[in-house]
Write a protein that holds these residues in place. Structure first.
Motif, mmCIF file in Angstrom:
data_model
loop_
_atom_site.group_PDB
_atom_site.id
_atom_site.type_symbol
_atom_site.label_atom_id
_atom_site.label_comp_id
_atom_site.label_asym_id
_atom_site.label_seq_id
_atom_site.Cartn_x
_atom_site.Cartn_y
_atom_site.Cartn_z
ATOM 1 N N UNK A 12 -4.208 -3.271 5.090
ATOM 2 C CA UNK A 12 -4.147 -3.302 3.626
ATOM 3 C C UNK A 12 -3.633 -1.982 3.060
ATOM 4 N N UNK A 13 -4.005 -0.861 3.652
ATOM 5 C CA UNK A 13 -3.504 0.416 3.157
ATOM 6 C C UNK A 13 -2.016 0.580 3.460
ATOM 7 N N UNK A 14 -1.551 0.068 4.592
ATOM 8 C CA UNK A 14 -0.117 0.077 4.892
ATOM 9 C C UNK A 14 0.646 -0.779 3.880
ATOM 10 N N UNK B 70 -6.495 5.664 7.072
ATOM 11 C CA UNK B 70 -6.021 4.741 6.032
ATOM 12 C C UNK B 70 -5.041 5.433 5.094
ATOM 13 N N UNK B 71 -5.301 6.687 4.756
ATOM 14 C CA UNK B 71 -4.368 7.444 3.922
ATOM 15 C C UNK B 71 -3.040 7.651 4.648
ATOM 16 N N UNK B 72 -3.113 7.955 5.932
ATOM 17 C CA UNK B 72 -1.887 8.109 6.718
ATOM 18 C C UNK B 72 -1.121 6.788 6.789
ATOM 19 N N UNK B 73 -1.831 5.674 6.918
ATOM 20 C CA UNK B 73 -1.167 4.364 6.932
ATOM 21 C C UNK B 73 -0.491 4.082 5.588
ATOM 22 N N UNK B 74 -1.135 4.480 4.493
ATOM 23 C CA UNK B 74 -0.527 4.333 3.175
ATOM 24 C C UNK B 74 0.796 5.087 3.114
ATOM 25 N N UNK B 75 0.805 6.327 3.591
ATOM 26 C CA UNK B 75 2.029 7.123 3.556
ATOM 27 C C UNK B 75 3.071 6.634 4.555
ATOM 28 N N UNK B 76 2.644 6.066 5.676
ATOM 29 C CA UNK B 76 3.605 5.448 6.605
ATOM 30 C C UNK B 76 4.328 4.301 5.911
ATOM 31 N N UNK B 77 3.576 3.475 5.184
ATOM 32 C CA UNK B 77 4.196 2.382 4.440
ATOM 33 C C UNK B 77 5.138 2.874 3.367
ATOM 34 N N UNK B 78 4.719 3.889 2.613
ATOM 35 C CA UNK B 78 5.550 4.408 1.528
ATOM 36 C C UNK B 78 6.820 5.060 2.056
ATOM 37 N N UNK B 79 6.690 5.943 3.044
ATOM 38 C CA UNK B 79 7.872 6.604 3.592
ATOM 39 C C UNK B 79 8.744 5.641 4.399
#
Length: 126
Positions: free
Chosen positions: A15-17, A69-78
């Motif tokens: 979900x964070x990704x 989860x924060x790192x997964x969010x940024x992986x998705x964004x970048x």
């Protein structure tokens, strides 16, 4: 994180990704003239954040999960940024977003225990 925590927190990480991908898509739809406007990234971002919040209320995160989860969010964004820049070269180079996404992806896989699998011992024949 051990294997049991990874399995229990997989929904949060996915979900964070998804929130990262939809968040950058919403940002690019609202700010970039190269991307055609659509309401769907905005709706998908709102739903992903809502589901992530509901998952947090249902079961609080274990230790170490918020950073991953924060790192997964940024992986998705970048990652979506690199994809969008590859599709539309007039937006600029996709090298830096791609390298950041790959570095974060390697860090996430290391923290989740995917990168450090031990070799299986040989079974003795009887």
């Amino acid at each position: 994180m051990d294997k049991q925590q990874v399995k229990s927190e997989r929904k949060t990480l996915v979900l964070s990704l998804l929130a990262g991908v939809c968040g950058y898509a919403t940002w690019s739809v609202l700010t970039s003239s190269s991307v055609a406007f659509s309401i769907f990234p905005v709706l998908a971002f709102m739903l992903a954040v809502y589901c992530l919040y509901q998952e947090y209320l249902r079961k609080p995160m274990t230790e170490g999960t918020p950073a991953i989860a924060t790192a997964c969010f940024f992986v998705g964004a970048f990652g979506y940024s690199a994809f969008l820049r590859a599709a539309m070269p007039e937006m600029g180079s996709n090298f830096l977003p791609l390298m950041i996404a790959l570095a974060l992806l390697f860090w996430v896989s290391y923290k989740m225990g995917i990168m450090n699998k031990k070799a299986k011992p040989e079974v003795e024949a009887k």
